[in-house]
Design a protein around this motif. Structure first.
Motif, PDB file in Angstrom:
ATOM      1  N   THR A  84      36.229  43.503  39.421  1.00  0.00           N
ATOM      2  CA  THR A  84      35.620  42.865  40.579  1.00  0.00           C
ATOM      3  C   THR A  84      35.422  41.387  40.282  1.00  0.00           C
ATOM      4  O   THR A  84      34.924  41.010  39.229  1.00  0.00           O
ATOM      5  N   GLU A  85      35.839  40.571  41.229  1.00  0.00           N
ATOM      6  CA  GLU A  85      35.672  39.123  41.114  1.00  0.00           C
ATOM      7  C   GLU A  85      35.129  38.622  42.444  1.00  0.00           C
ATOM      8  O   GLU A  85      35.781  38.766  43.481  1.00  0.00           O
ATOM      9  N   ARG A  86      33.915  38.099  42.416  1.00  0.00           N
ATOM     10  CA  ARG A  86      33.270  37.604  43.638  1.00  0.00           C
ATOM     11  C   ARG A  86      33.252  38.657  44.743  1.00  0.00           C
ATOM     12  O   ARG A  86      33.654  38.404  45.869  1.00  0.00           O
ATOM     13  N   LYS A  87      32.847  39.845  44.379  1.00  0.00           N
ATOM     14  CA  LYS A  87      32.709  40.987  45.286  1.00  0.00           C
ATOM     15  C   LYS A  87      34.040  41.474  45.855  1.00  0.00           C
ATOM     16  O   LYS A  87      34.081  42.214  46.822  1.00  0.00           O
ATOM     17  N   THR A  88      35.146  41.065  45.250  1.00  0.00           N
ATOM     18  CA  THR A  88      36.461  41.512  45.692  1.00  0.00           C
ATOM     19  C   THR A  88      37.110  42.315  44.580  1.00  0.00           C
ATOM     20  O   THR A  88      37.177  41.852  43.449  1.00  0.00           O
ATOM     21  N   ARG A  89      37.553  43.525  44.921  1.00  0.00           N
ATOM     22  CA  ARG A  89      38.254  44.354  43.924  1.00  0.00           C
ATOM     23  C   ARG A  89      39.658  43.810  43.730  1.00  0.00           C
ATOM     24  O   ARG A  89      40.372  43.565  44.688  1.00  0.00           O
ATOM     25  N   ARG A  90      40.038  43.618  42.488  1.00  0.00           N
ATOM     26  CA  ARG A  90      41.363  43.091  42.169  1.00  0.00           C
ATOM     27  C   ARG A  90      42.024  43.995  41.129  1.00  0.00           C
ATOM     28  O   ARG A  90      41.366  44.705  40.407  1.00  0.00           O
ATOM     29  N   SER A 141      46.924  41.582  43.369  1.00  0.00           N
ATOM     30  CA  SER A 141      47.356  42.090  44.670  1.00  0.00           C
ATOM     31  C   SER A 141      46.867  43.518  44.852  1.00  0.00           C
ATOM     32  O   SER A 141      46.152  44.054  44.028  1.00  0.00           O
ATOM     33  N   SER A 142      47.318  44.141  45.907  1.00  0.00           N
ATOM     34  CA  SER A 142      46.915  45.528  46.161  1.00  0.00           C
ATOM     35  C   SER A 142      47.998  46.505  45.731  1.00  0.00           C
ATOM     36  O   SER A 142      48.138  47.572  46.291  1.00  0.00           O
TER      37      SER A 142
END
Length: 80
Positions: A57-63, A69-70
């Motif tokens: 998680t980076e800045r509340k974004t799953r990476r 990417s996804s």
């Protein structure tokens, strides 16, 4: 054999032909299959622990570890 035939039959040539004819869906499918192939090859290493996906998680974004990417599968290989 002419150089043009060899170039067209190379992995890059096949990729470009598929991309031109089938579009981005071809590239996505090929990428997923290649990731699965790499995972199978990594699992053959005797002293390695292979994890199918590393998510952070980076800045509340799953990476995902490889590209951010996804992509469905990323491989991480480390010594046991």
């Amino acid at each position: 054999m002419p150089a043009a035939v060899v170039a067209k039959a190379s992995p890059v040539g096949l990729y470009c032909t598929g991309l031109e004819g089938l579009g981005e869906a071809f590239a996505n499918d090929l990428g997923e299959l290649f990731e699965q192939y790499v995972g199978r090859q990594l699992r053959l290493l005797p002293d390695a622990s292979v994890h199918a996906e590393v998510v952070y998680t980076e800045r509340k974004t799953r990476r995902r570890a490889s590209t951010g990417s996804s992509s469905s599968t990323t491989w991480c290989c480390s010594s046991r």
